[in-house]
Design a protein around this motif. Structure first.
Motif, PDB file in Angstrom:
ATOM      1  N   MET A 119     -85.447 -43.026 -18.869  1.00  0.00           N
ATOM      2  CA  MET A 119     -86.321 -42.109 -19.580  1.00  0.00           C
ATOM      3  C   MET A 119     -87.231 -41.430 -18.551  1.00  0.00           C
ATOM      4  O   MET A 119     -87.827 -42.089 -17.718  1.00  0.00           O
ATOM      5  CB  MET A 119     -87.145 -42.894 -20.610  1.00  0.00           C
ATOM      6  N   GLY A 120     -87.332 -40.099 -18.627  1.00  0.00           N
ATOM      7  CA  GLY A 120     -88.167 -39.352 -17.705  1.00  0.00           C
ATOM      8  C   GLY A 120     -89.611 -39.297 -18.163  1.00  0.00           C
ATOM      9  O   GLY A 120     -89.966 -39.767 -19.254  1.00  0.00           O
ATOM     10  N   HIS A 121     -90.458 -38.696 -17.323  1.00  0.00           N
ATOM     11  CA  HIS A 121     -91.888 -38.611 -17.642  1.00  0.00           C
ATOM     12  C   HIS A 121     -92.149 -37.887 -18.958  1.00  0.00           C
ATOM     13  O   HIS A 121     -93.031 -38.289 -19.719  1.00  0.00           O
ATOM     14  CB  HIS A 121     -92.635 -37.913 -16.506  1.00  0.00           C
ATOM     15  N   LYS A 122     -91.394 -36.823 -19.228  1.00  0.00           N
ATOM     16  CA  LYS A 122     -91.627 -36.067 -20.462  1.00  0.00           C
ATOM     17  C   LYS A 122     -91.420 -36.957 -21.689  1.00  0.00           C
ATOM     18  O   LYS A 122     -92.257 -36.975 -22.601  1.00  0.00           O
ATOM     19  CB  LYS A 122     -90.704 -34.846 -20.520  1.00  0.00           C
ATOM     20  N   GLU A 123     -90.323 -37.682 -21.705  1.00  0.00           N
ATOM     21  CA  GLU A 123     -90.037 -38.571 -22.829  1.00  0.00           C
ATOM     22  C   GLU A 123     -91.051 -39.715 -22.905  1.00  0.00           C
ATOM     23  O   GLU A 123     -91.470 -40.123 -23.987  1.00  0.00           O
ATOM     24  CB  GLU A 123     -88.612 -39.136 -22.728  1.00  0.00           C
ATOM     25  N   GLU A 124     -91.434 -40.241 -21.728  1.00  0.00           N
ATOM     26  CA  GLU A 124     -92.437 -41.321 -21.693  1.00  0.00           C
ATOM     27  C   GLU A 124     -93.777 -40.829 -22.230  1.00  0.00           C
ATOM     28  O   GLU A 124     -94.464 -41.554 -22.966  1.00  0.00           O
ATOM     29  CB  GLU A 124     -92.588 -41.844 -20.259  1.00  0.00           C
ATOM     30  N   LEU A 125     -94.153 -39.611 -21.886  1.00  0.00           N
ATOM     31  CA  LEU A 125     -95.400 -39.044 -22.401  1.00  0.00           C
ATOM     32  C   LEU A 125     -95.348 -38.881 -23.912  1.00  0.00           C
ATOM     33  O   LEU A 125     -96.320 -39.204 -24.619  1.00  0.00           O
ATOM     34  CB  LEU A 125     -95.691 -37.690 -21.740  1.00  0.00           C
ATOM     35  N   LEU A 126     -94.223 -38.403 -24.412  1.00  0.00           N
ATOM     36  CA  LEU A 126     -94.099 -38.227 -25.857  1.00  0.00           C
ATOM     37  C   LEU A 126     -94.185 -39.571 -26.574  1.00  0.00           C
ATOM     38  O   LEU A 126     -94.876 -39.692 -27.593  1.00  0.00           O
ATOM     39  CB  LEU A 126     -92.785 -37.517 -26.187  1.00  0.00           C
ATOM     40  N   GLY A 144     -97.412 -44.983 -18.953  1.00  0.00           N
ATOM     41  CA  GLY A 144     -97.151 -45.376 -17.576  1.00  0.00           C
ATOM     42  C   GLY A 144     -96.946 -44.190 -16.653  1.00  0.00           C
ATOM     43  O   GLY A 144     -96.318 -44.310 -15.607  1.00  0.00           O
ATOM     44  N   THR A 145     -97.468 -43.030 -17.060  1.00  0.00           N
ATOM     45  CA  THR A 145     -97.335 -41.812 -16.250  1.00  0.00           C
ATOM     46  C   THR A 145     -98.682 -41.475 -15.625  1.00  0.00           C
ATOM     47  O   THR A 145     -99.511 -42.354 -15.426  1.00  0.00           O
ATOM     48  CB  THR A 145     -96.809 -40.649 -17.114  1.00  0.00           C
ATOM     49  N   ASN A 146     -98.909 -40.203 -15.339  1.00  0.00           N
ATOM     50  CA  ASN A 146    -100.196 -39.785 -14.776  1.00  0.00           C
ATOM     51  C   ASN A 146    -100.691 -38.529 -15.479  1.00  0.00           C
ATOM     52  O   ASN A 146     -99.926 -37.847 -16.177  1.00  0.00           O
ATOM     53  CB  ASN A 146    -100.075 -39.561 -13.262  1.00  0.00           C
ATOM     54  N   SER A 155     -98.862 -35.172 -15.168  1.00  0.00           N
ATOM     55  CA  SER A 155     -97.593 -35.049 -15.898  1.00  0.00           C
ATOM     56  C   SER A 155     -97.778 -34.343 -17.231  1.00  0.00           C
ATOM     57  O   SER A 155     -96.882 -33.623 -17.693  1.00  0.00           O
ATOM     58  CB  SER A 155     -96.978 -36.421 -16.148  1.00  0.00           C
ATOM     59  N   ILE A 156     -98.917 -34.552 -17.862  1.00  0.00           N
ATOM     60  CA  ILE A 156     -99.164 -33.910 -19.154  1.00  0.00           C
ATOM     61  C   ILE A 156     -99.152 -32.396 -18.980  1.00  0.00           C
ATOM     62  O   ILE A 156     -98.464 -31.677 -19.706  1.00  0.00           O
ATOM     63  CB  ILE A 156    -100.498 -34.386 -19.774  1.00  0.00           C
ATOM     64  N   GLY A 157     -99.901 -31.910 -18.020  1.00  0.00           N
ATOM     65  CA  GLY A 157     -99.951 -30.471 -17.770  1.00  0.00           C
ATOM     66  C   GLY A 157     -98.608 -29.911 -17.346  1.00  0.00           C
ATOM     67  O   GLY A 157     -98.193 -28.831 -17.779  1.00  0.00           O
ATOM     68  N   TYR A 158     -97.907 -30.643 -16.508  1.00  0.00           N
ATOM     69  CA  TYR A 158     -96.618 -30.181 -16.006  1.00  0.00           C
ATOM     70  C   TYR A 158     -95.584 -30.050 -17.122  1.00  0.00           C
ATOM     71  O   TYR A 158     -94.865 -29.059 -17.212  1.00  0.00           O
ATOM     72  CB  TYR A 158     -96.111 -31.143 -14.917  1.00  0.00           C
ATOM     73  N   HIS A 159     -95.509 -31.064 -17.997  1.00  0.00           N
ATOM     74  CA  HIS A 159     -94.455 -31.094 -19.017  1.00  0.00           C
ATOM     75  C   HIS A 159     -94.843 -30.409 -20.334  1.00  0.00           C
ATOM     76  O   HIS A 159     -93.971 -29.887 -21.040  1.00  0.00           O
ATOM     77  CB  HIS A 159     -94.027 -32.528 -19.311  1.00  0.00           C
ATOM     78  N   PHE A 160     -96.136 -30.416 -20.672  1.00  0.00           N
ATOM     79  CA  PHE A 160     -96.546 -29.900 -21.980  1.00  0.00           C
ATOM     80  C   PHE A 160     -97.600 -28.800 -21.916  1.00  0.00           C
ATOM     81  O   PHE A 160     -97.860 -28.160 -22.929  1.00  0.00           O
ATOM     82  CB  PHE A 160     -97.055 -31.049 -22.863  1.00  0.00           C
ATOM     83  N   GLY A 161     -98.217 -28.621 -20.775  1.00  0.00           N
ATOM     84  CA  GLY A 161     -99.249 -27.603 -20.644  1.00  0.00           C
ATOM     85  C   GLY A 161    -100.645 -28.123 -20.935  1.00  0.00           C
ATOM     86  O   GLY A 161    -101.600 -27.749 -20.267  1.00  0.00           O
ATOM     87  N   SER A 162    -100.766 -28.994 -21.930  1.00  0.00           N
ATOM     88  CA  SER A 162    -102.071 -29.555 -22.274  1.00  0.00           C
ATOM     89  C   SER A 162    -101.884 -30.804 -23.132  1.00  0.00           C
ATOM     90  O   SER A 162    -100.806 -31.025 -23.709  1.00  0.00           O
ATOM     91  CB  SER A 162    -102.912 -28.536 -23.057  1.00  0.00           C
ATOM     92  N   LYS A 163    -102.942 -31.565 -23.246  1.00  0.00           N
ATOM     93  CA  LYS A 163    -102.919 -32.742 -24.117  1.00  0.00           C
ATOM     94  C   LYS A 163    -102.717 -32.323 -25.565  1.00  0.00           C
ATOM     95  O   LYS A 163    -101.971 -32.952 -26.316  1.00  0.00           O
ATOM     96  CB  LYS A 163    -104.226 -33.530 -23.961  1.00  0.00           C
TER      97      LYS A 163
END
Length: 194
Positions: free
Chosen positions: A1-8, A33-35, A38-46
């Motif tokens: 699972m990548g960071h995007k999926e982990e963030l979701l 378990g990300t940083n 990663s939120i900004g990179y994958h989604f733009g914002s919280k």
């Protein structure tokens, strides 16, 4: 699972544990378990991540509960209606944290145009399949009648959920919904014109 999926997944966990309004970016990072970057990179914002999380969580919920139990043949439409409503009402108890988060998202949508637009787009789509999920619907039913039926069923879900959120003991069960709607239909049918 990548960071995007982990963030979701971390955002979904946060929704259930903390609610929509109280979740912070740090909460999501801790659960994923990300940083923070990663939120900004994958989604733009919280906020964008939280919007995707609540949408995904509610879609998951809808896919699980809004269908009649599989492998059962229903002799009458009322049997299917009661079976589906029984599942939905059980989910209100089982998935209460998600139901609370969905209420928080509705309130937040009043002040968040992006969330409001997501909900506006989701509501018609979510009502389209409800007639077949709840009932045995004739194929000859006019599209406008099918749409009206779906909208009423969606409104009924929202209303019953609201009652369960306030006081589960006084909210209707599946059989009470059937009795009440049957009576309502009978009374309206007796007074309808033409």
């Amino acid at each position: 699972m990548g960071h995007k999926e982990e963030l979701l997944e971390g955002a979904k966990k946060s929704l259930l544990e903390l609610g929509f309004a109280r979740t912070t970016a740090r909460d999501i990072v801790a659960r994923s378990g990300t940083n923070l970057a990663s939120i900004g990179y994958h989604f733009g914002s919280k906020d964008a991540l939280m919007l995707e999380a609540i949408t995904s969580a509610m879609e998951d919920w809808g896919n699980v509960v809004a269908t009649a139990p599989q492998g059962i043949e229903y002799d009458r439409p009322d049997e299917k209606f009661v079976a589906v409503w029984t599942q939905i009402i059980e989910s209100f108890h089982r998935d209460r944290p998600l139901m609370v988060a969905s209420f928080e998202a509705l309130i937040e949508a009043e002040h968040n145009p992006i969330l409001k637009q997501i909900l506006v787009q989701a509501y018609p789509a979510s009502s389209e399949d409800l007639p077949e999920q709840f009932l045995t619907v004739e194929e000859t039913l006019e599209p406008s009648a099918r749409a009206a039926l779906g909208k009423v069923l969606l409104a009924l879900i929202s209303g019953v959920l609201t009652q369960y959120m306030v006081d589960p003991k006084t909210a209707p069960d599946a059989n009470q919904l059937l009795v009440g709607l049957t009576l309502l239909g009978r009374l309206l049918g007796n007074n309808s014109k033409g």
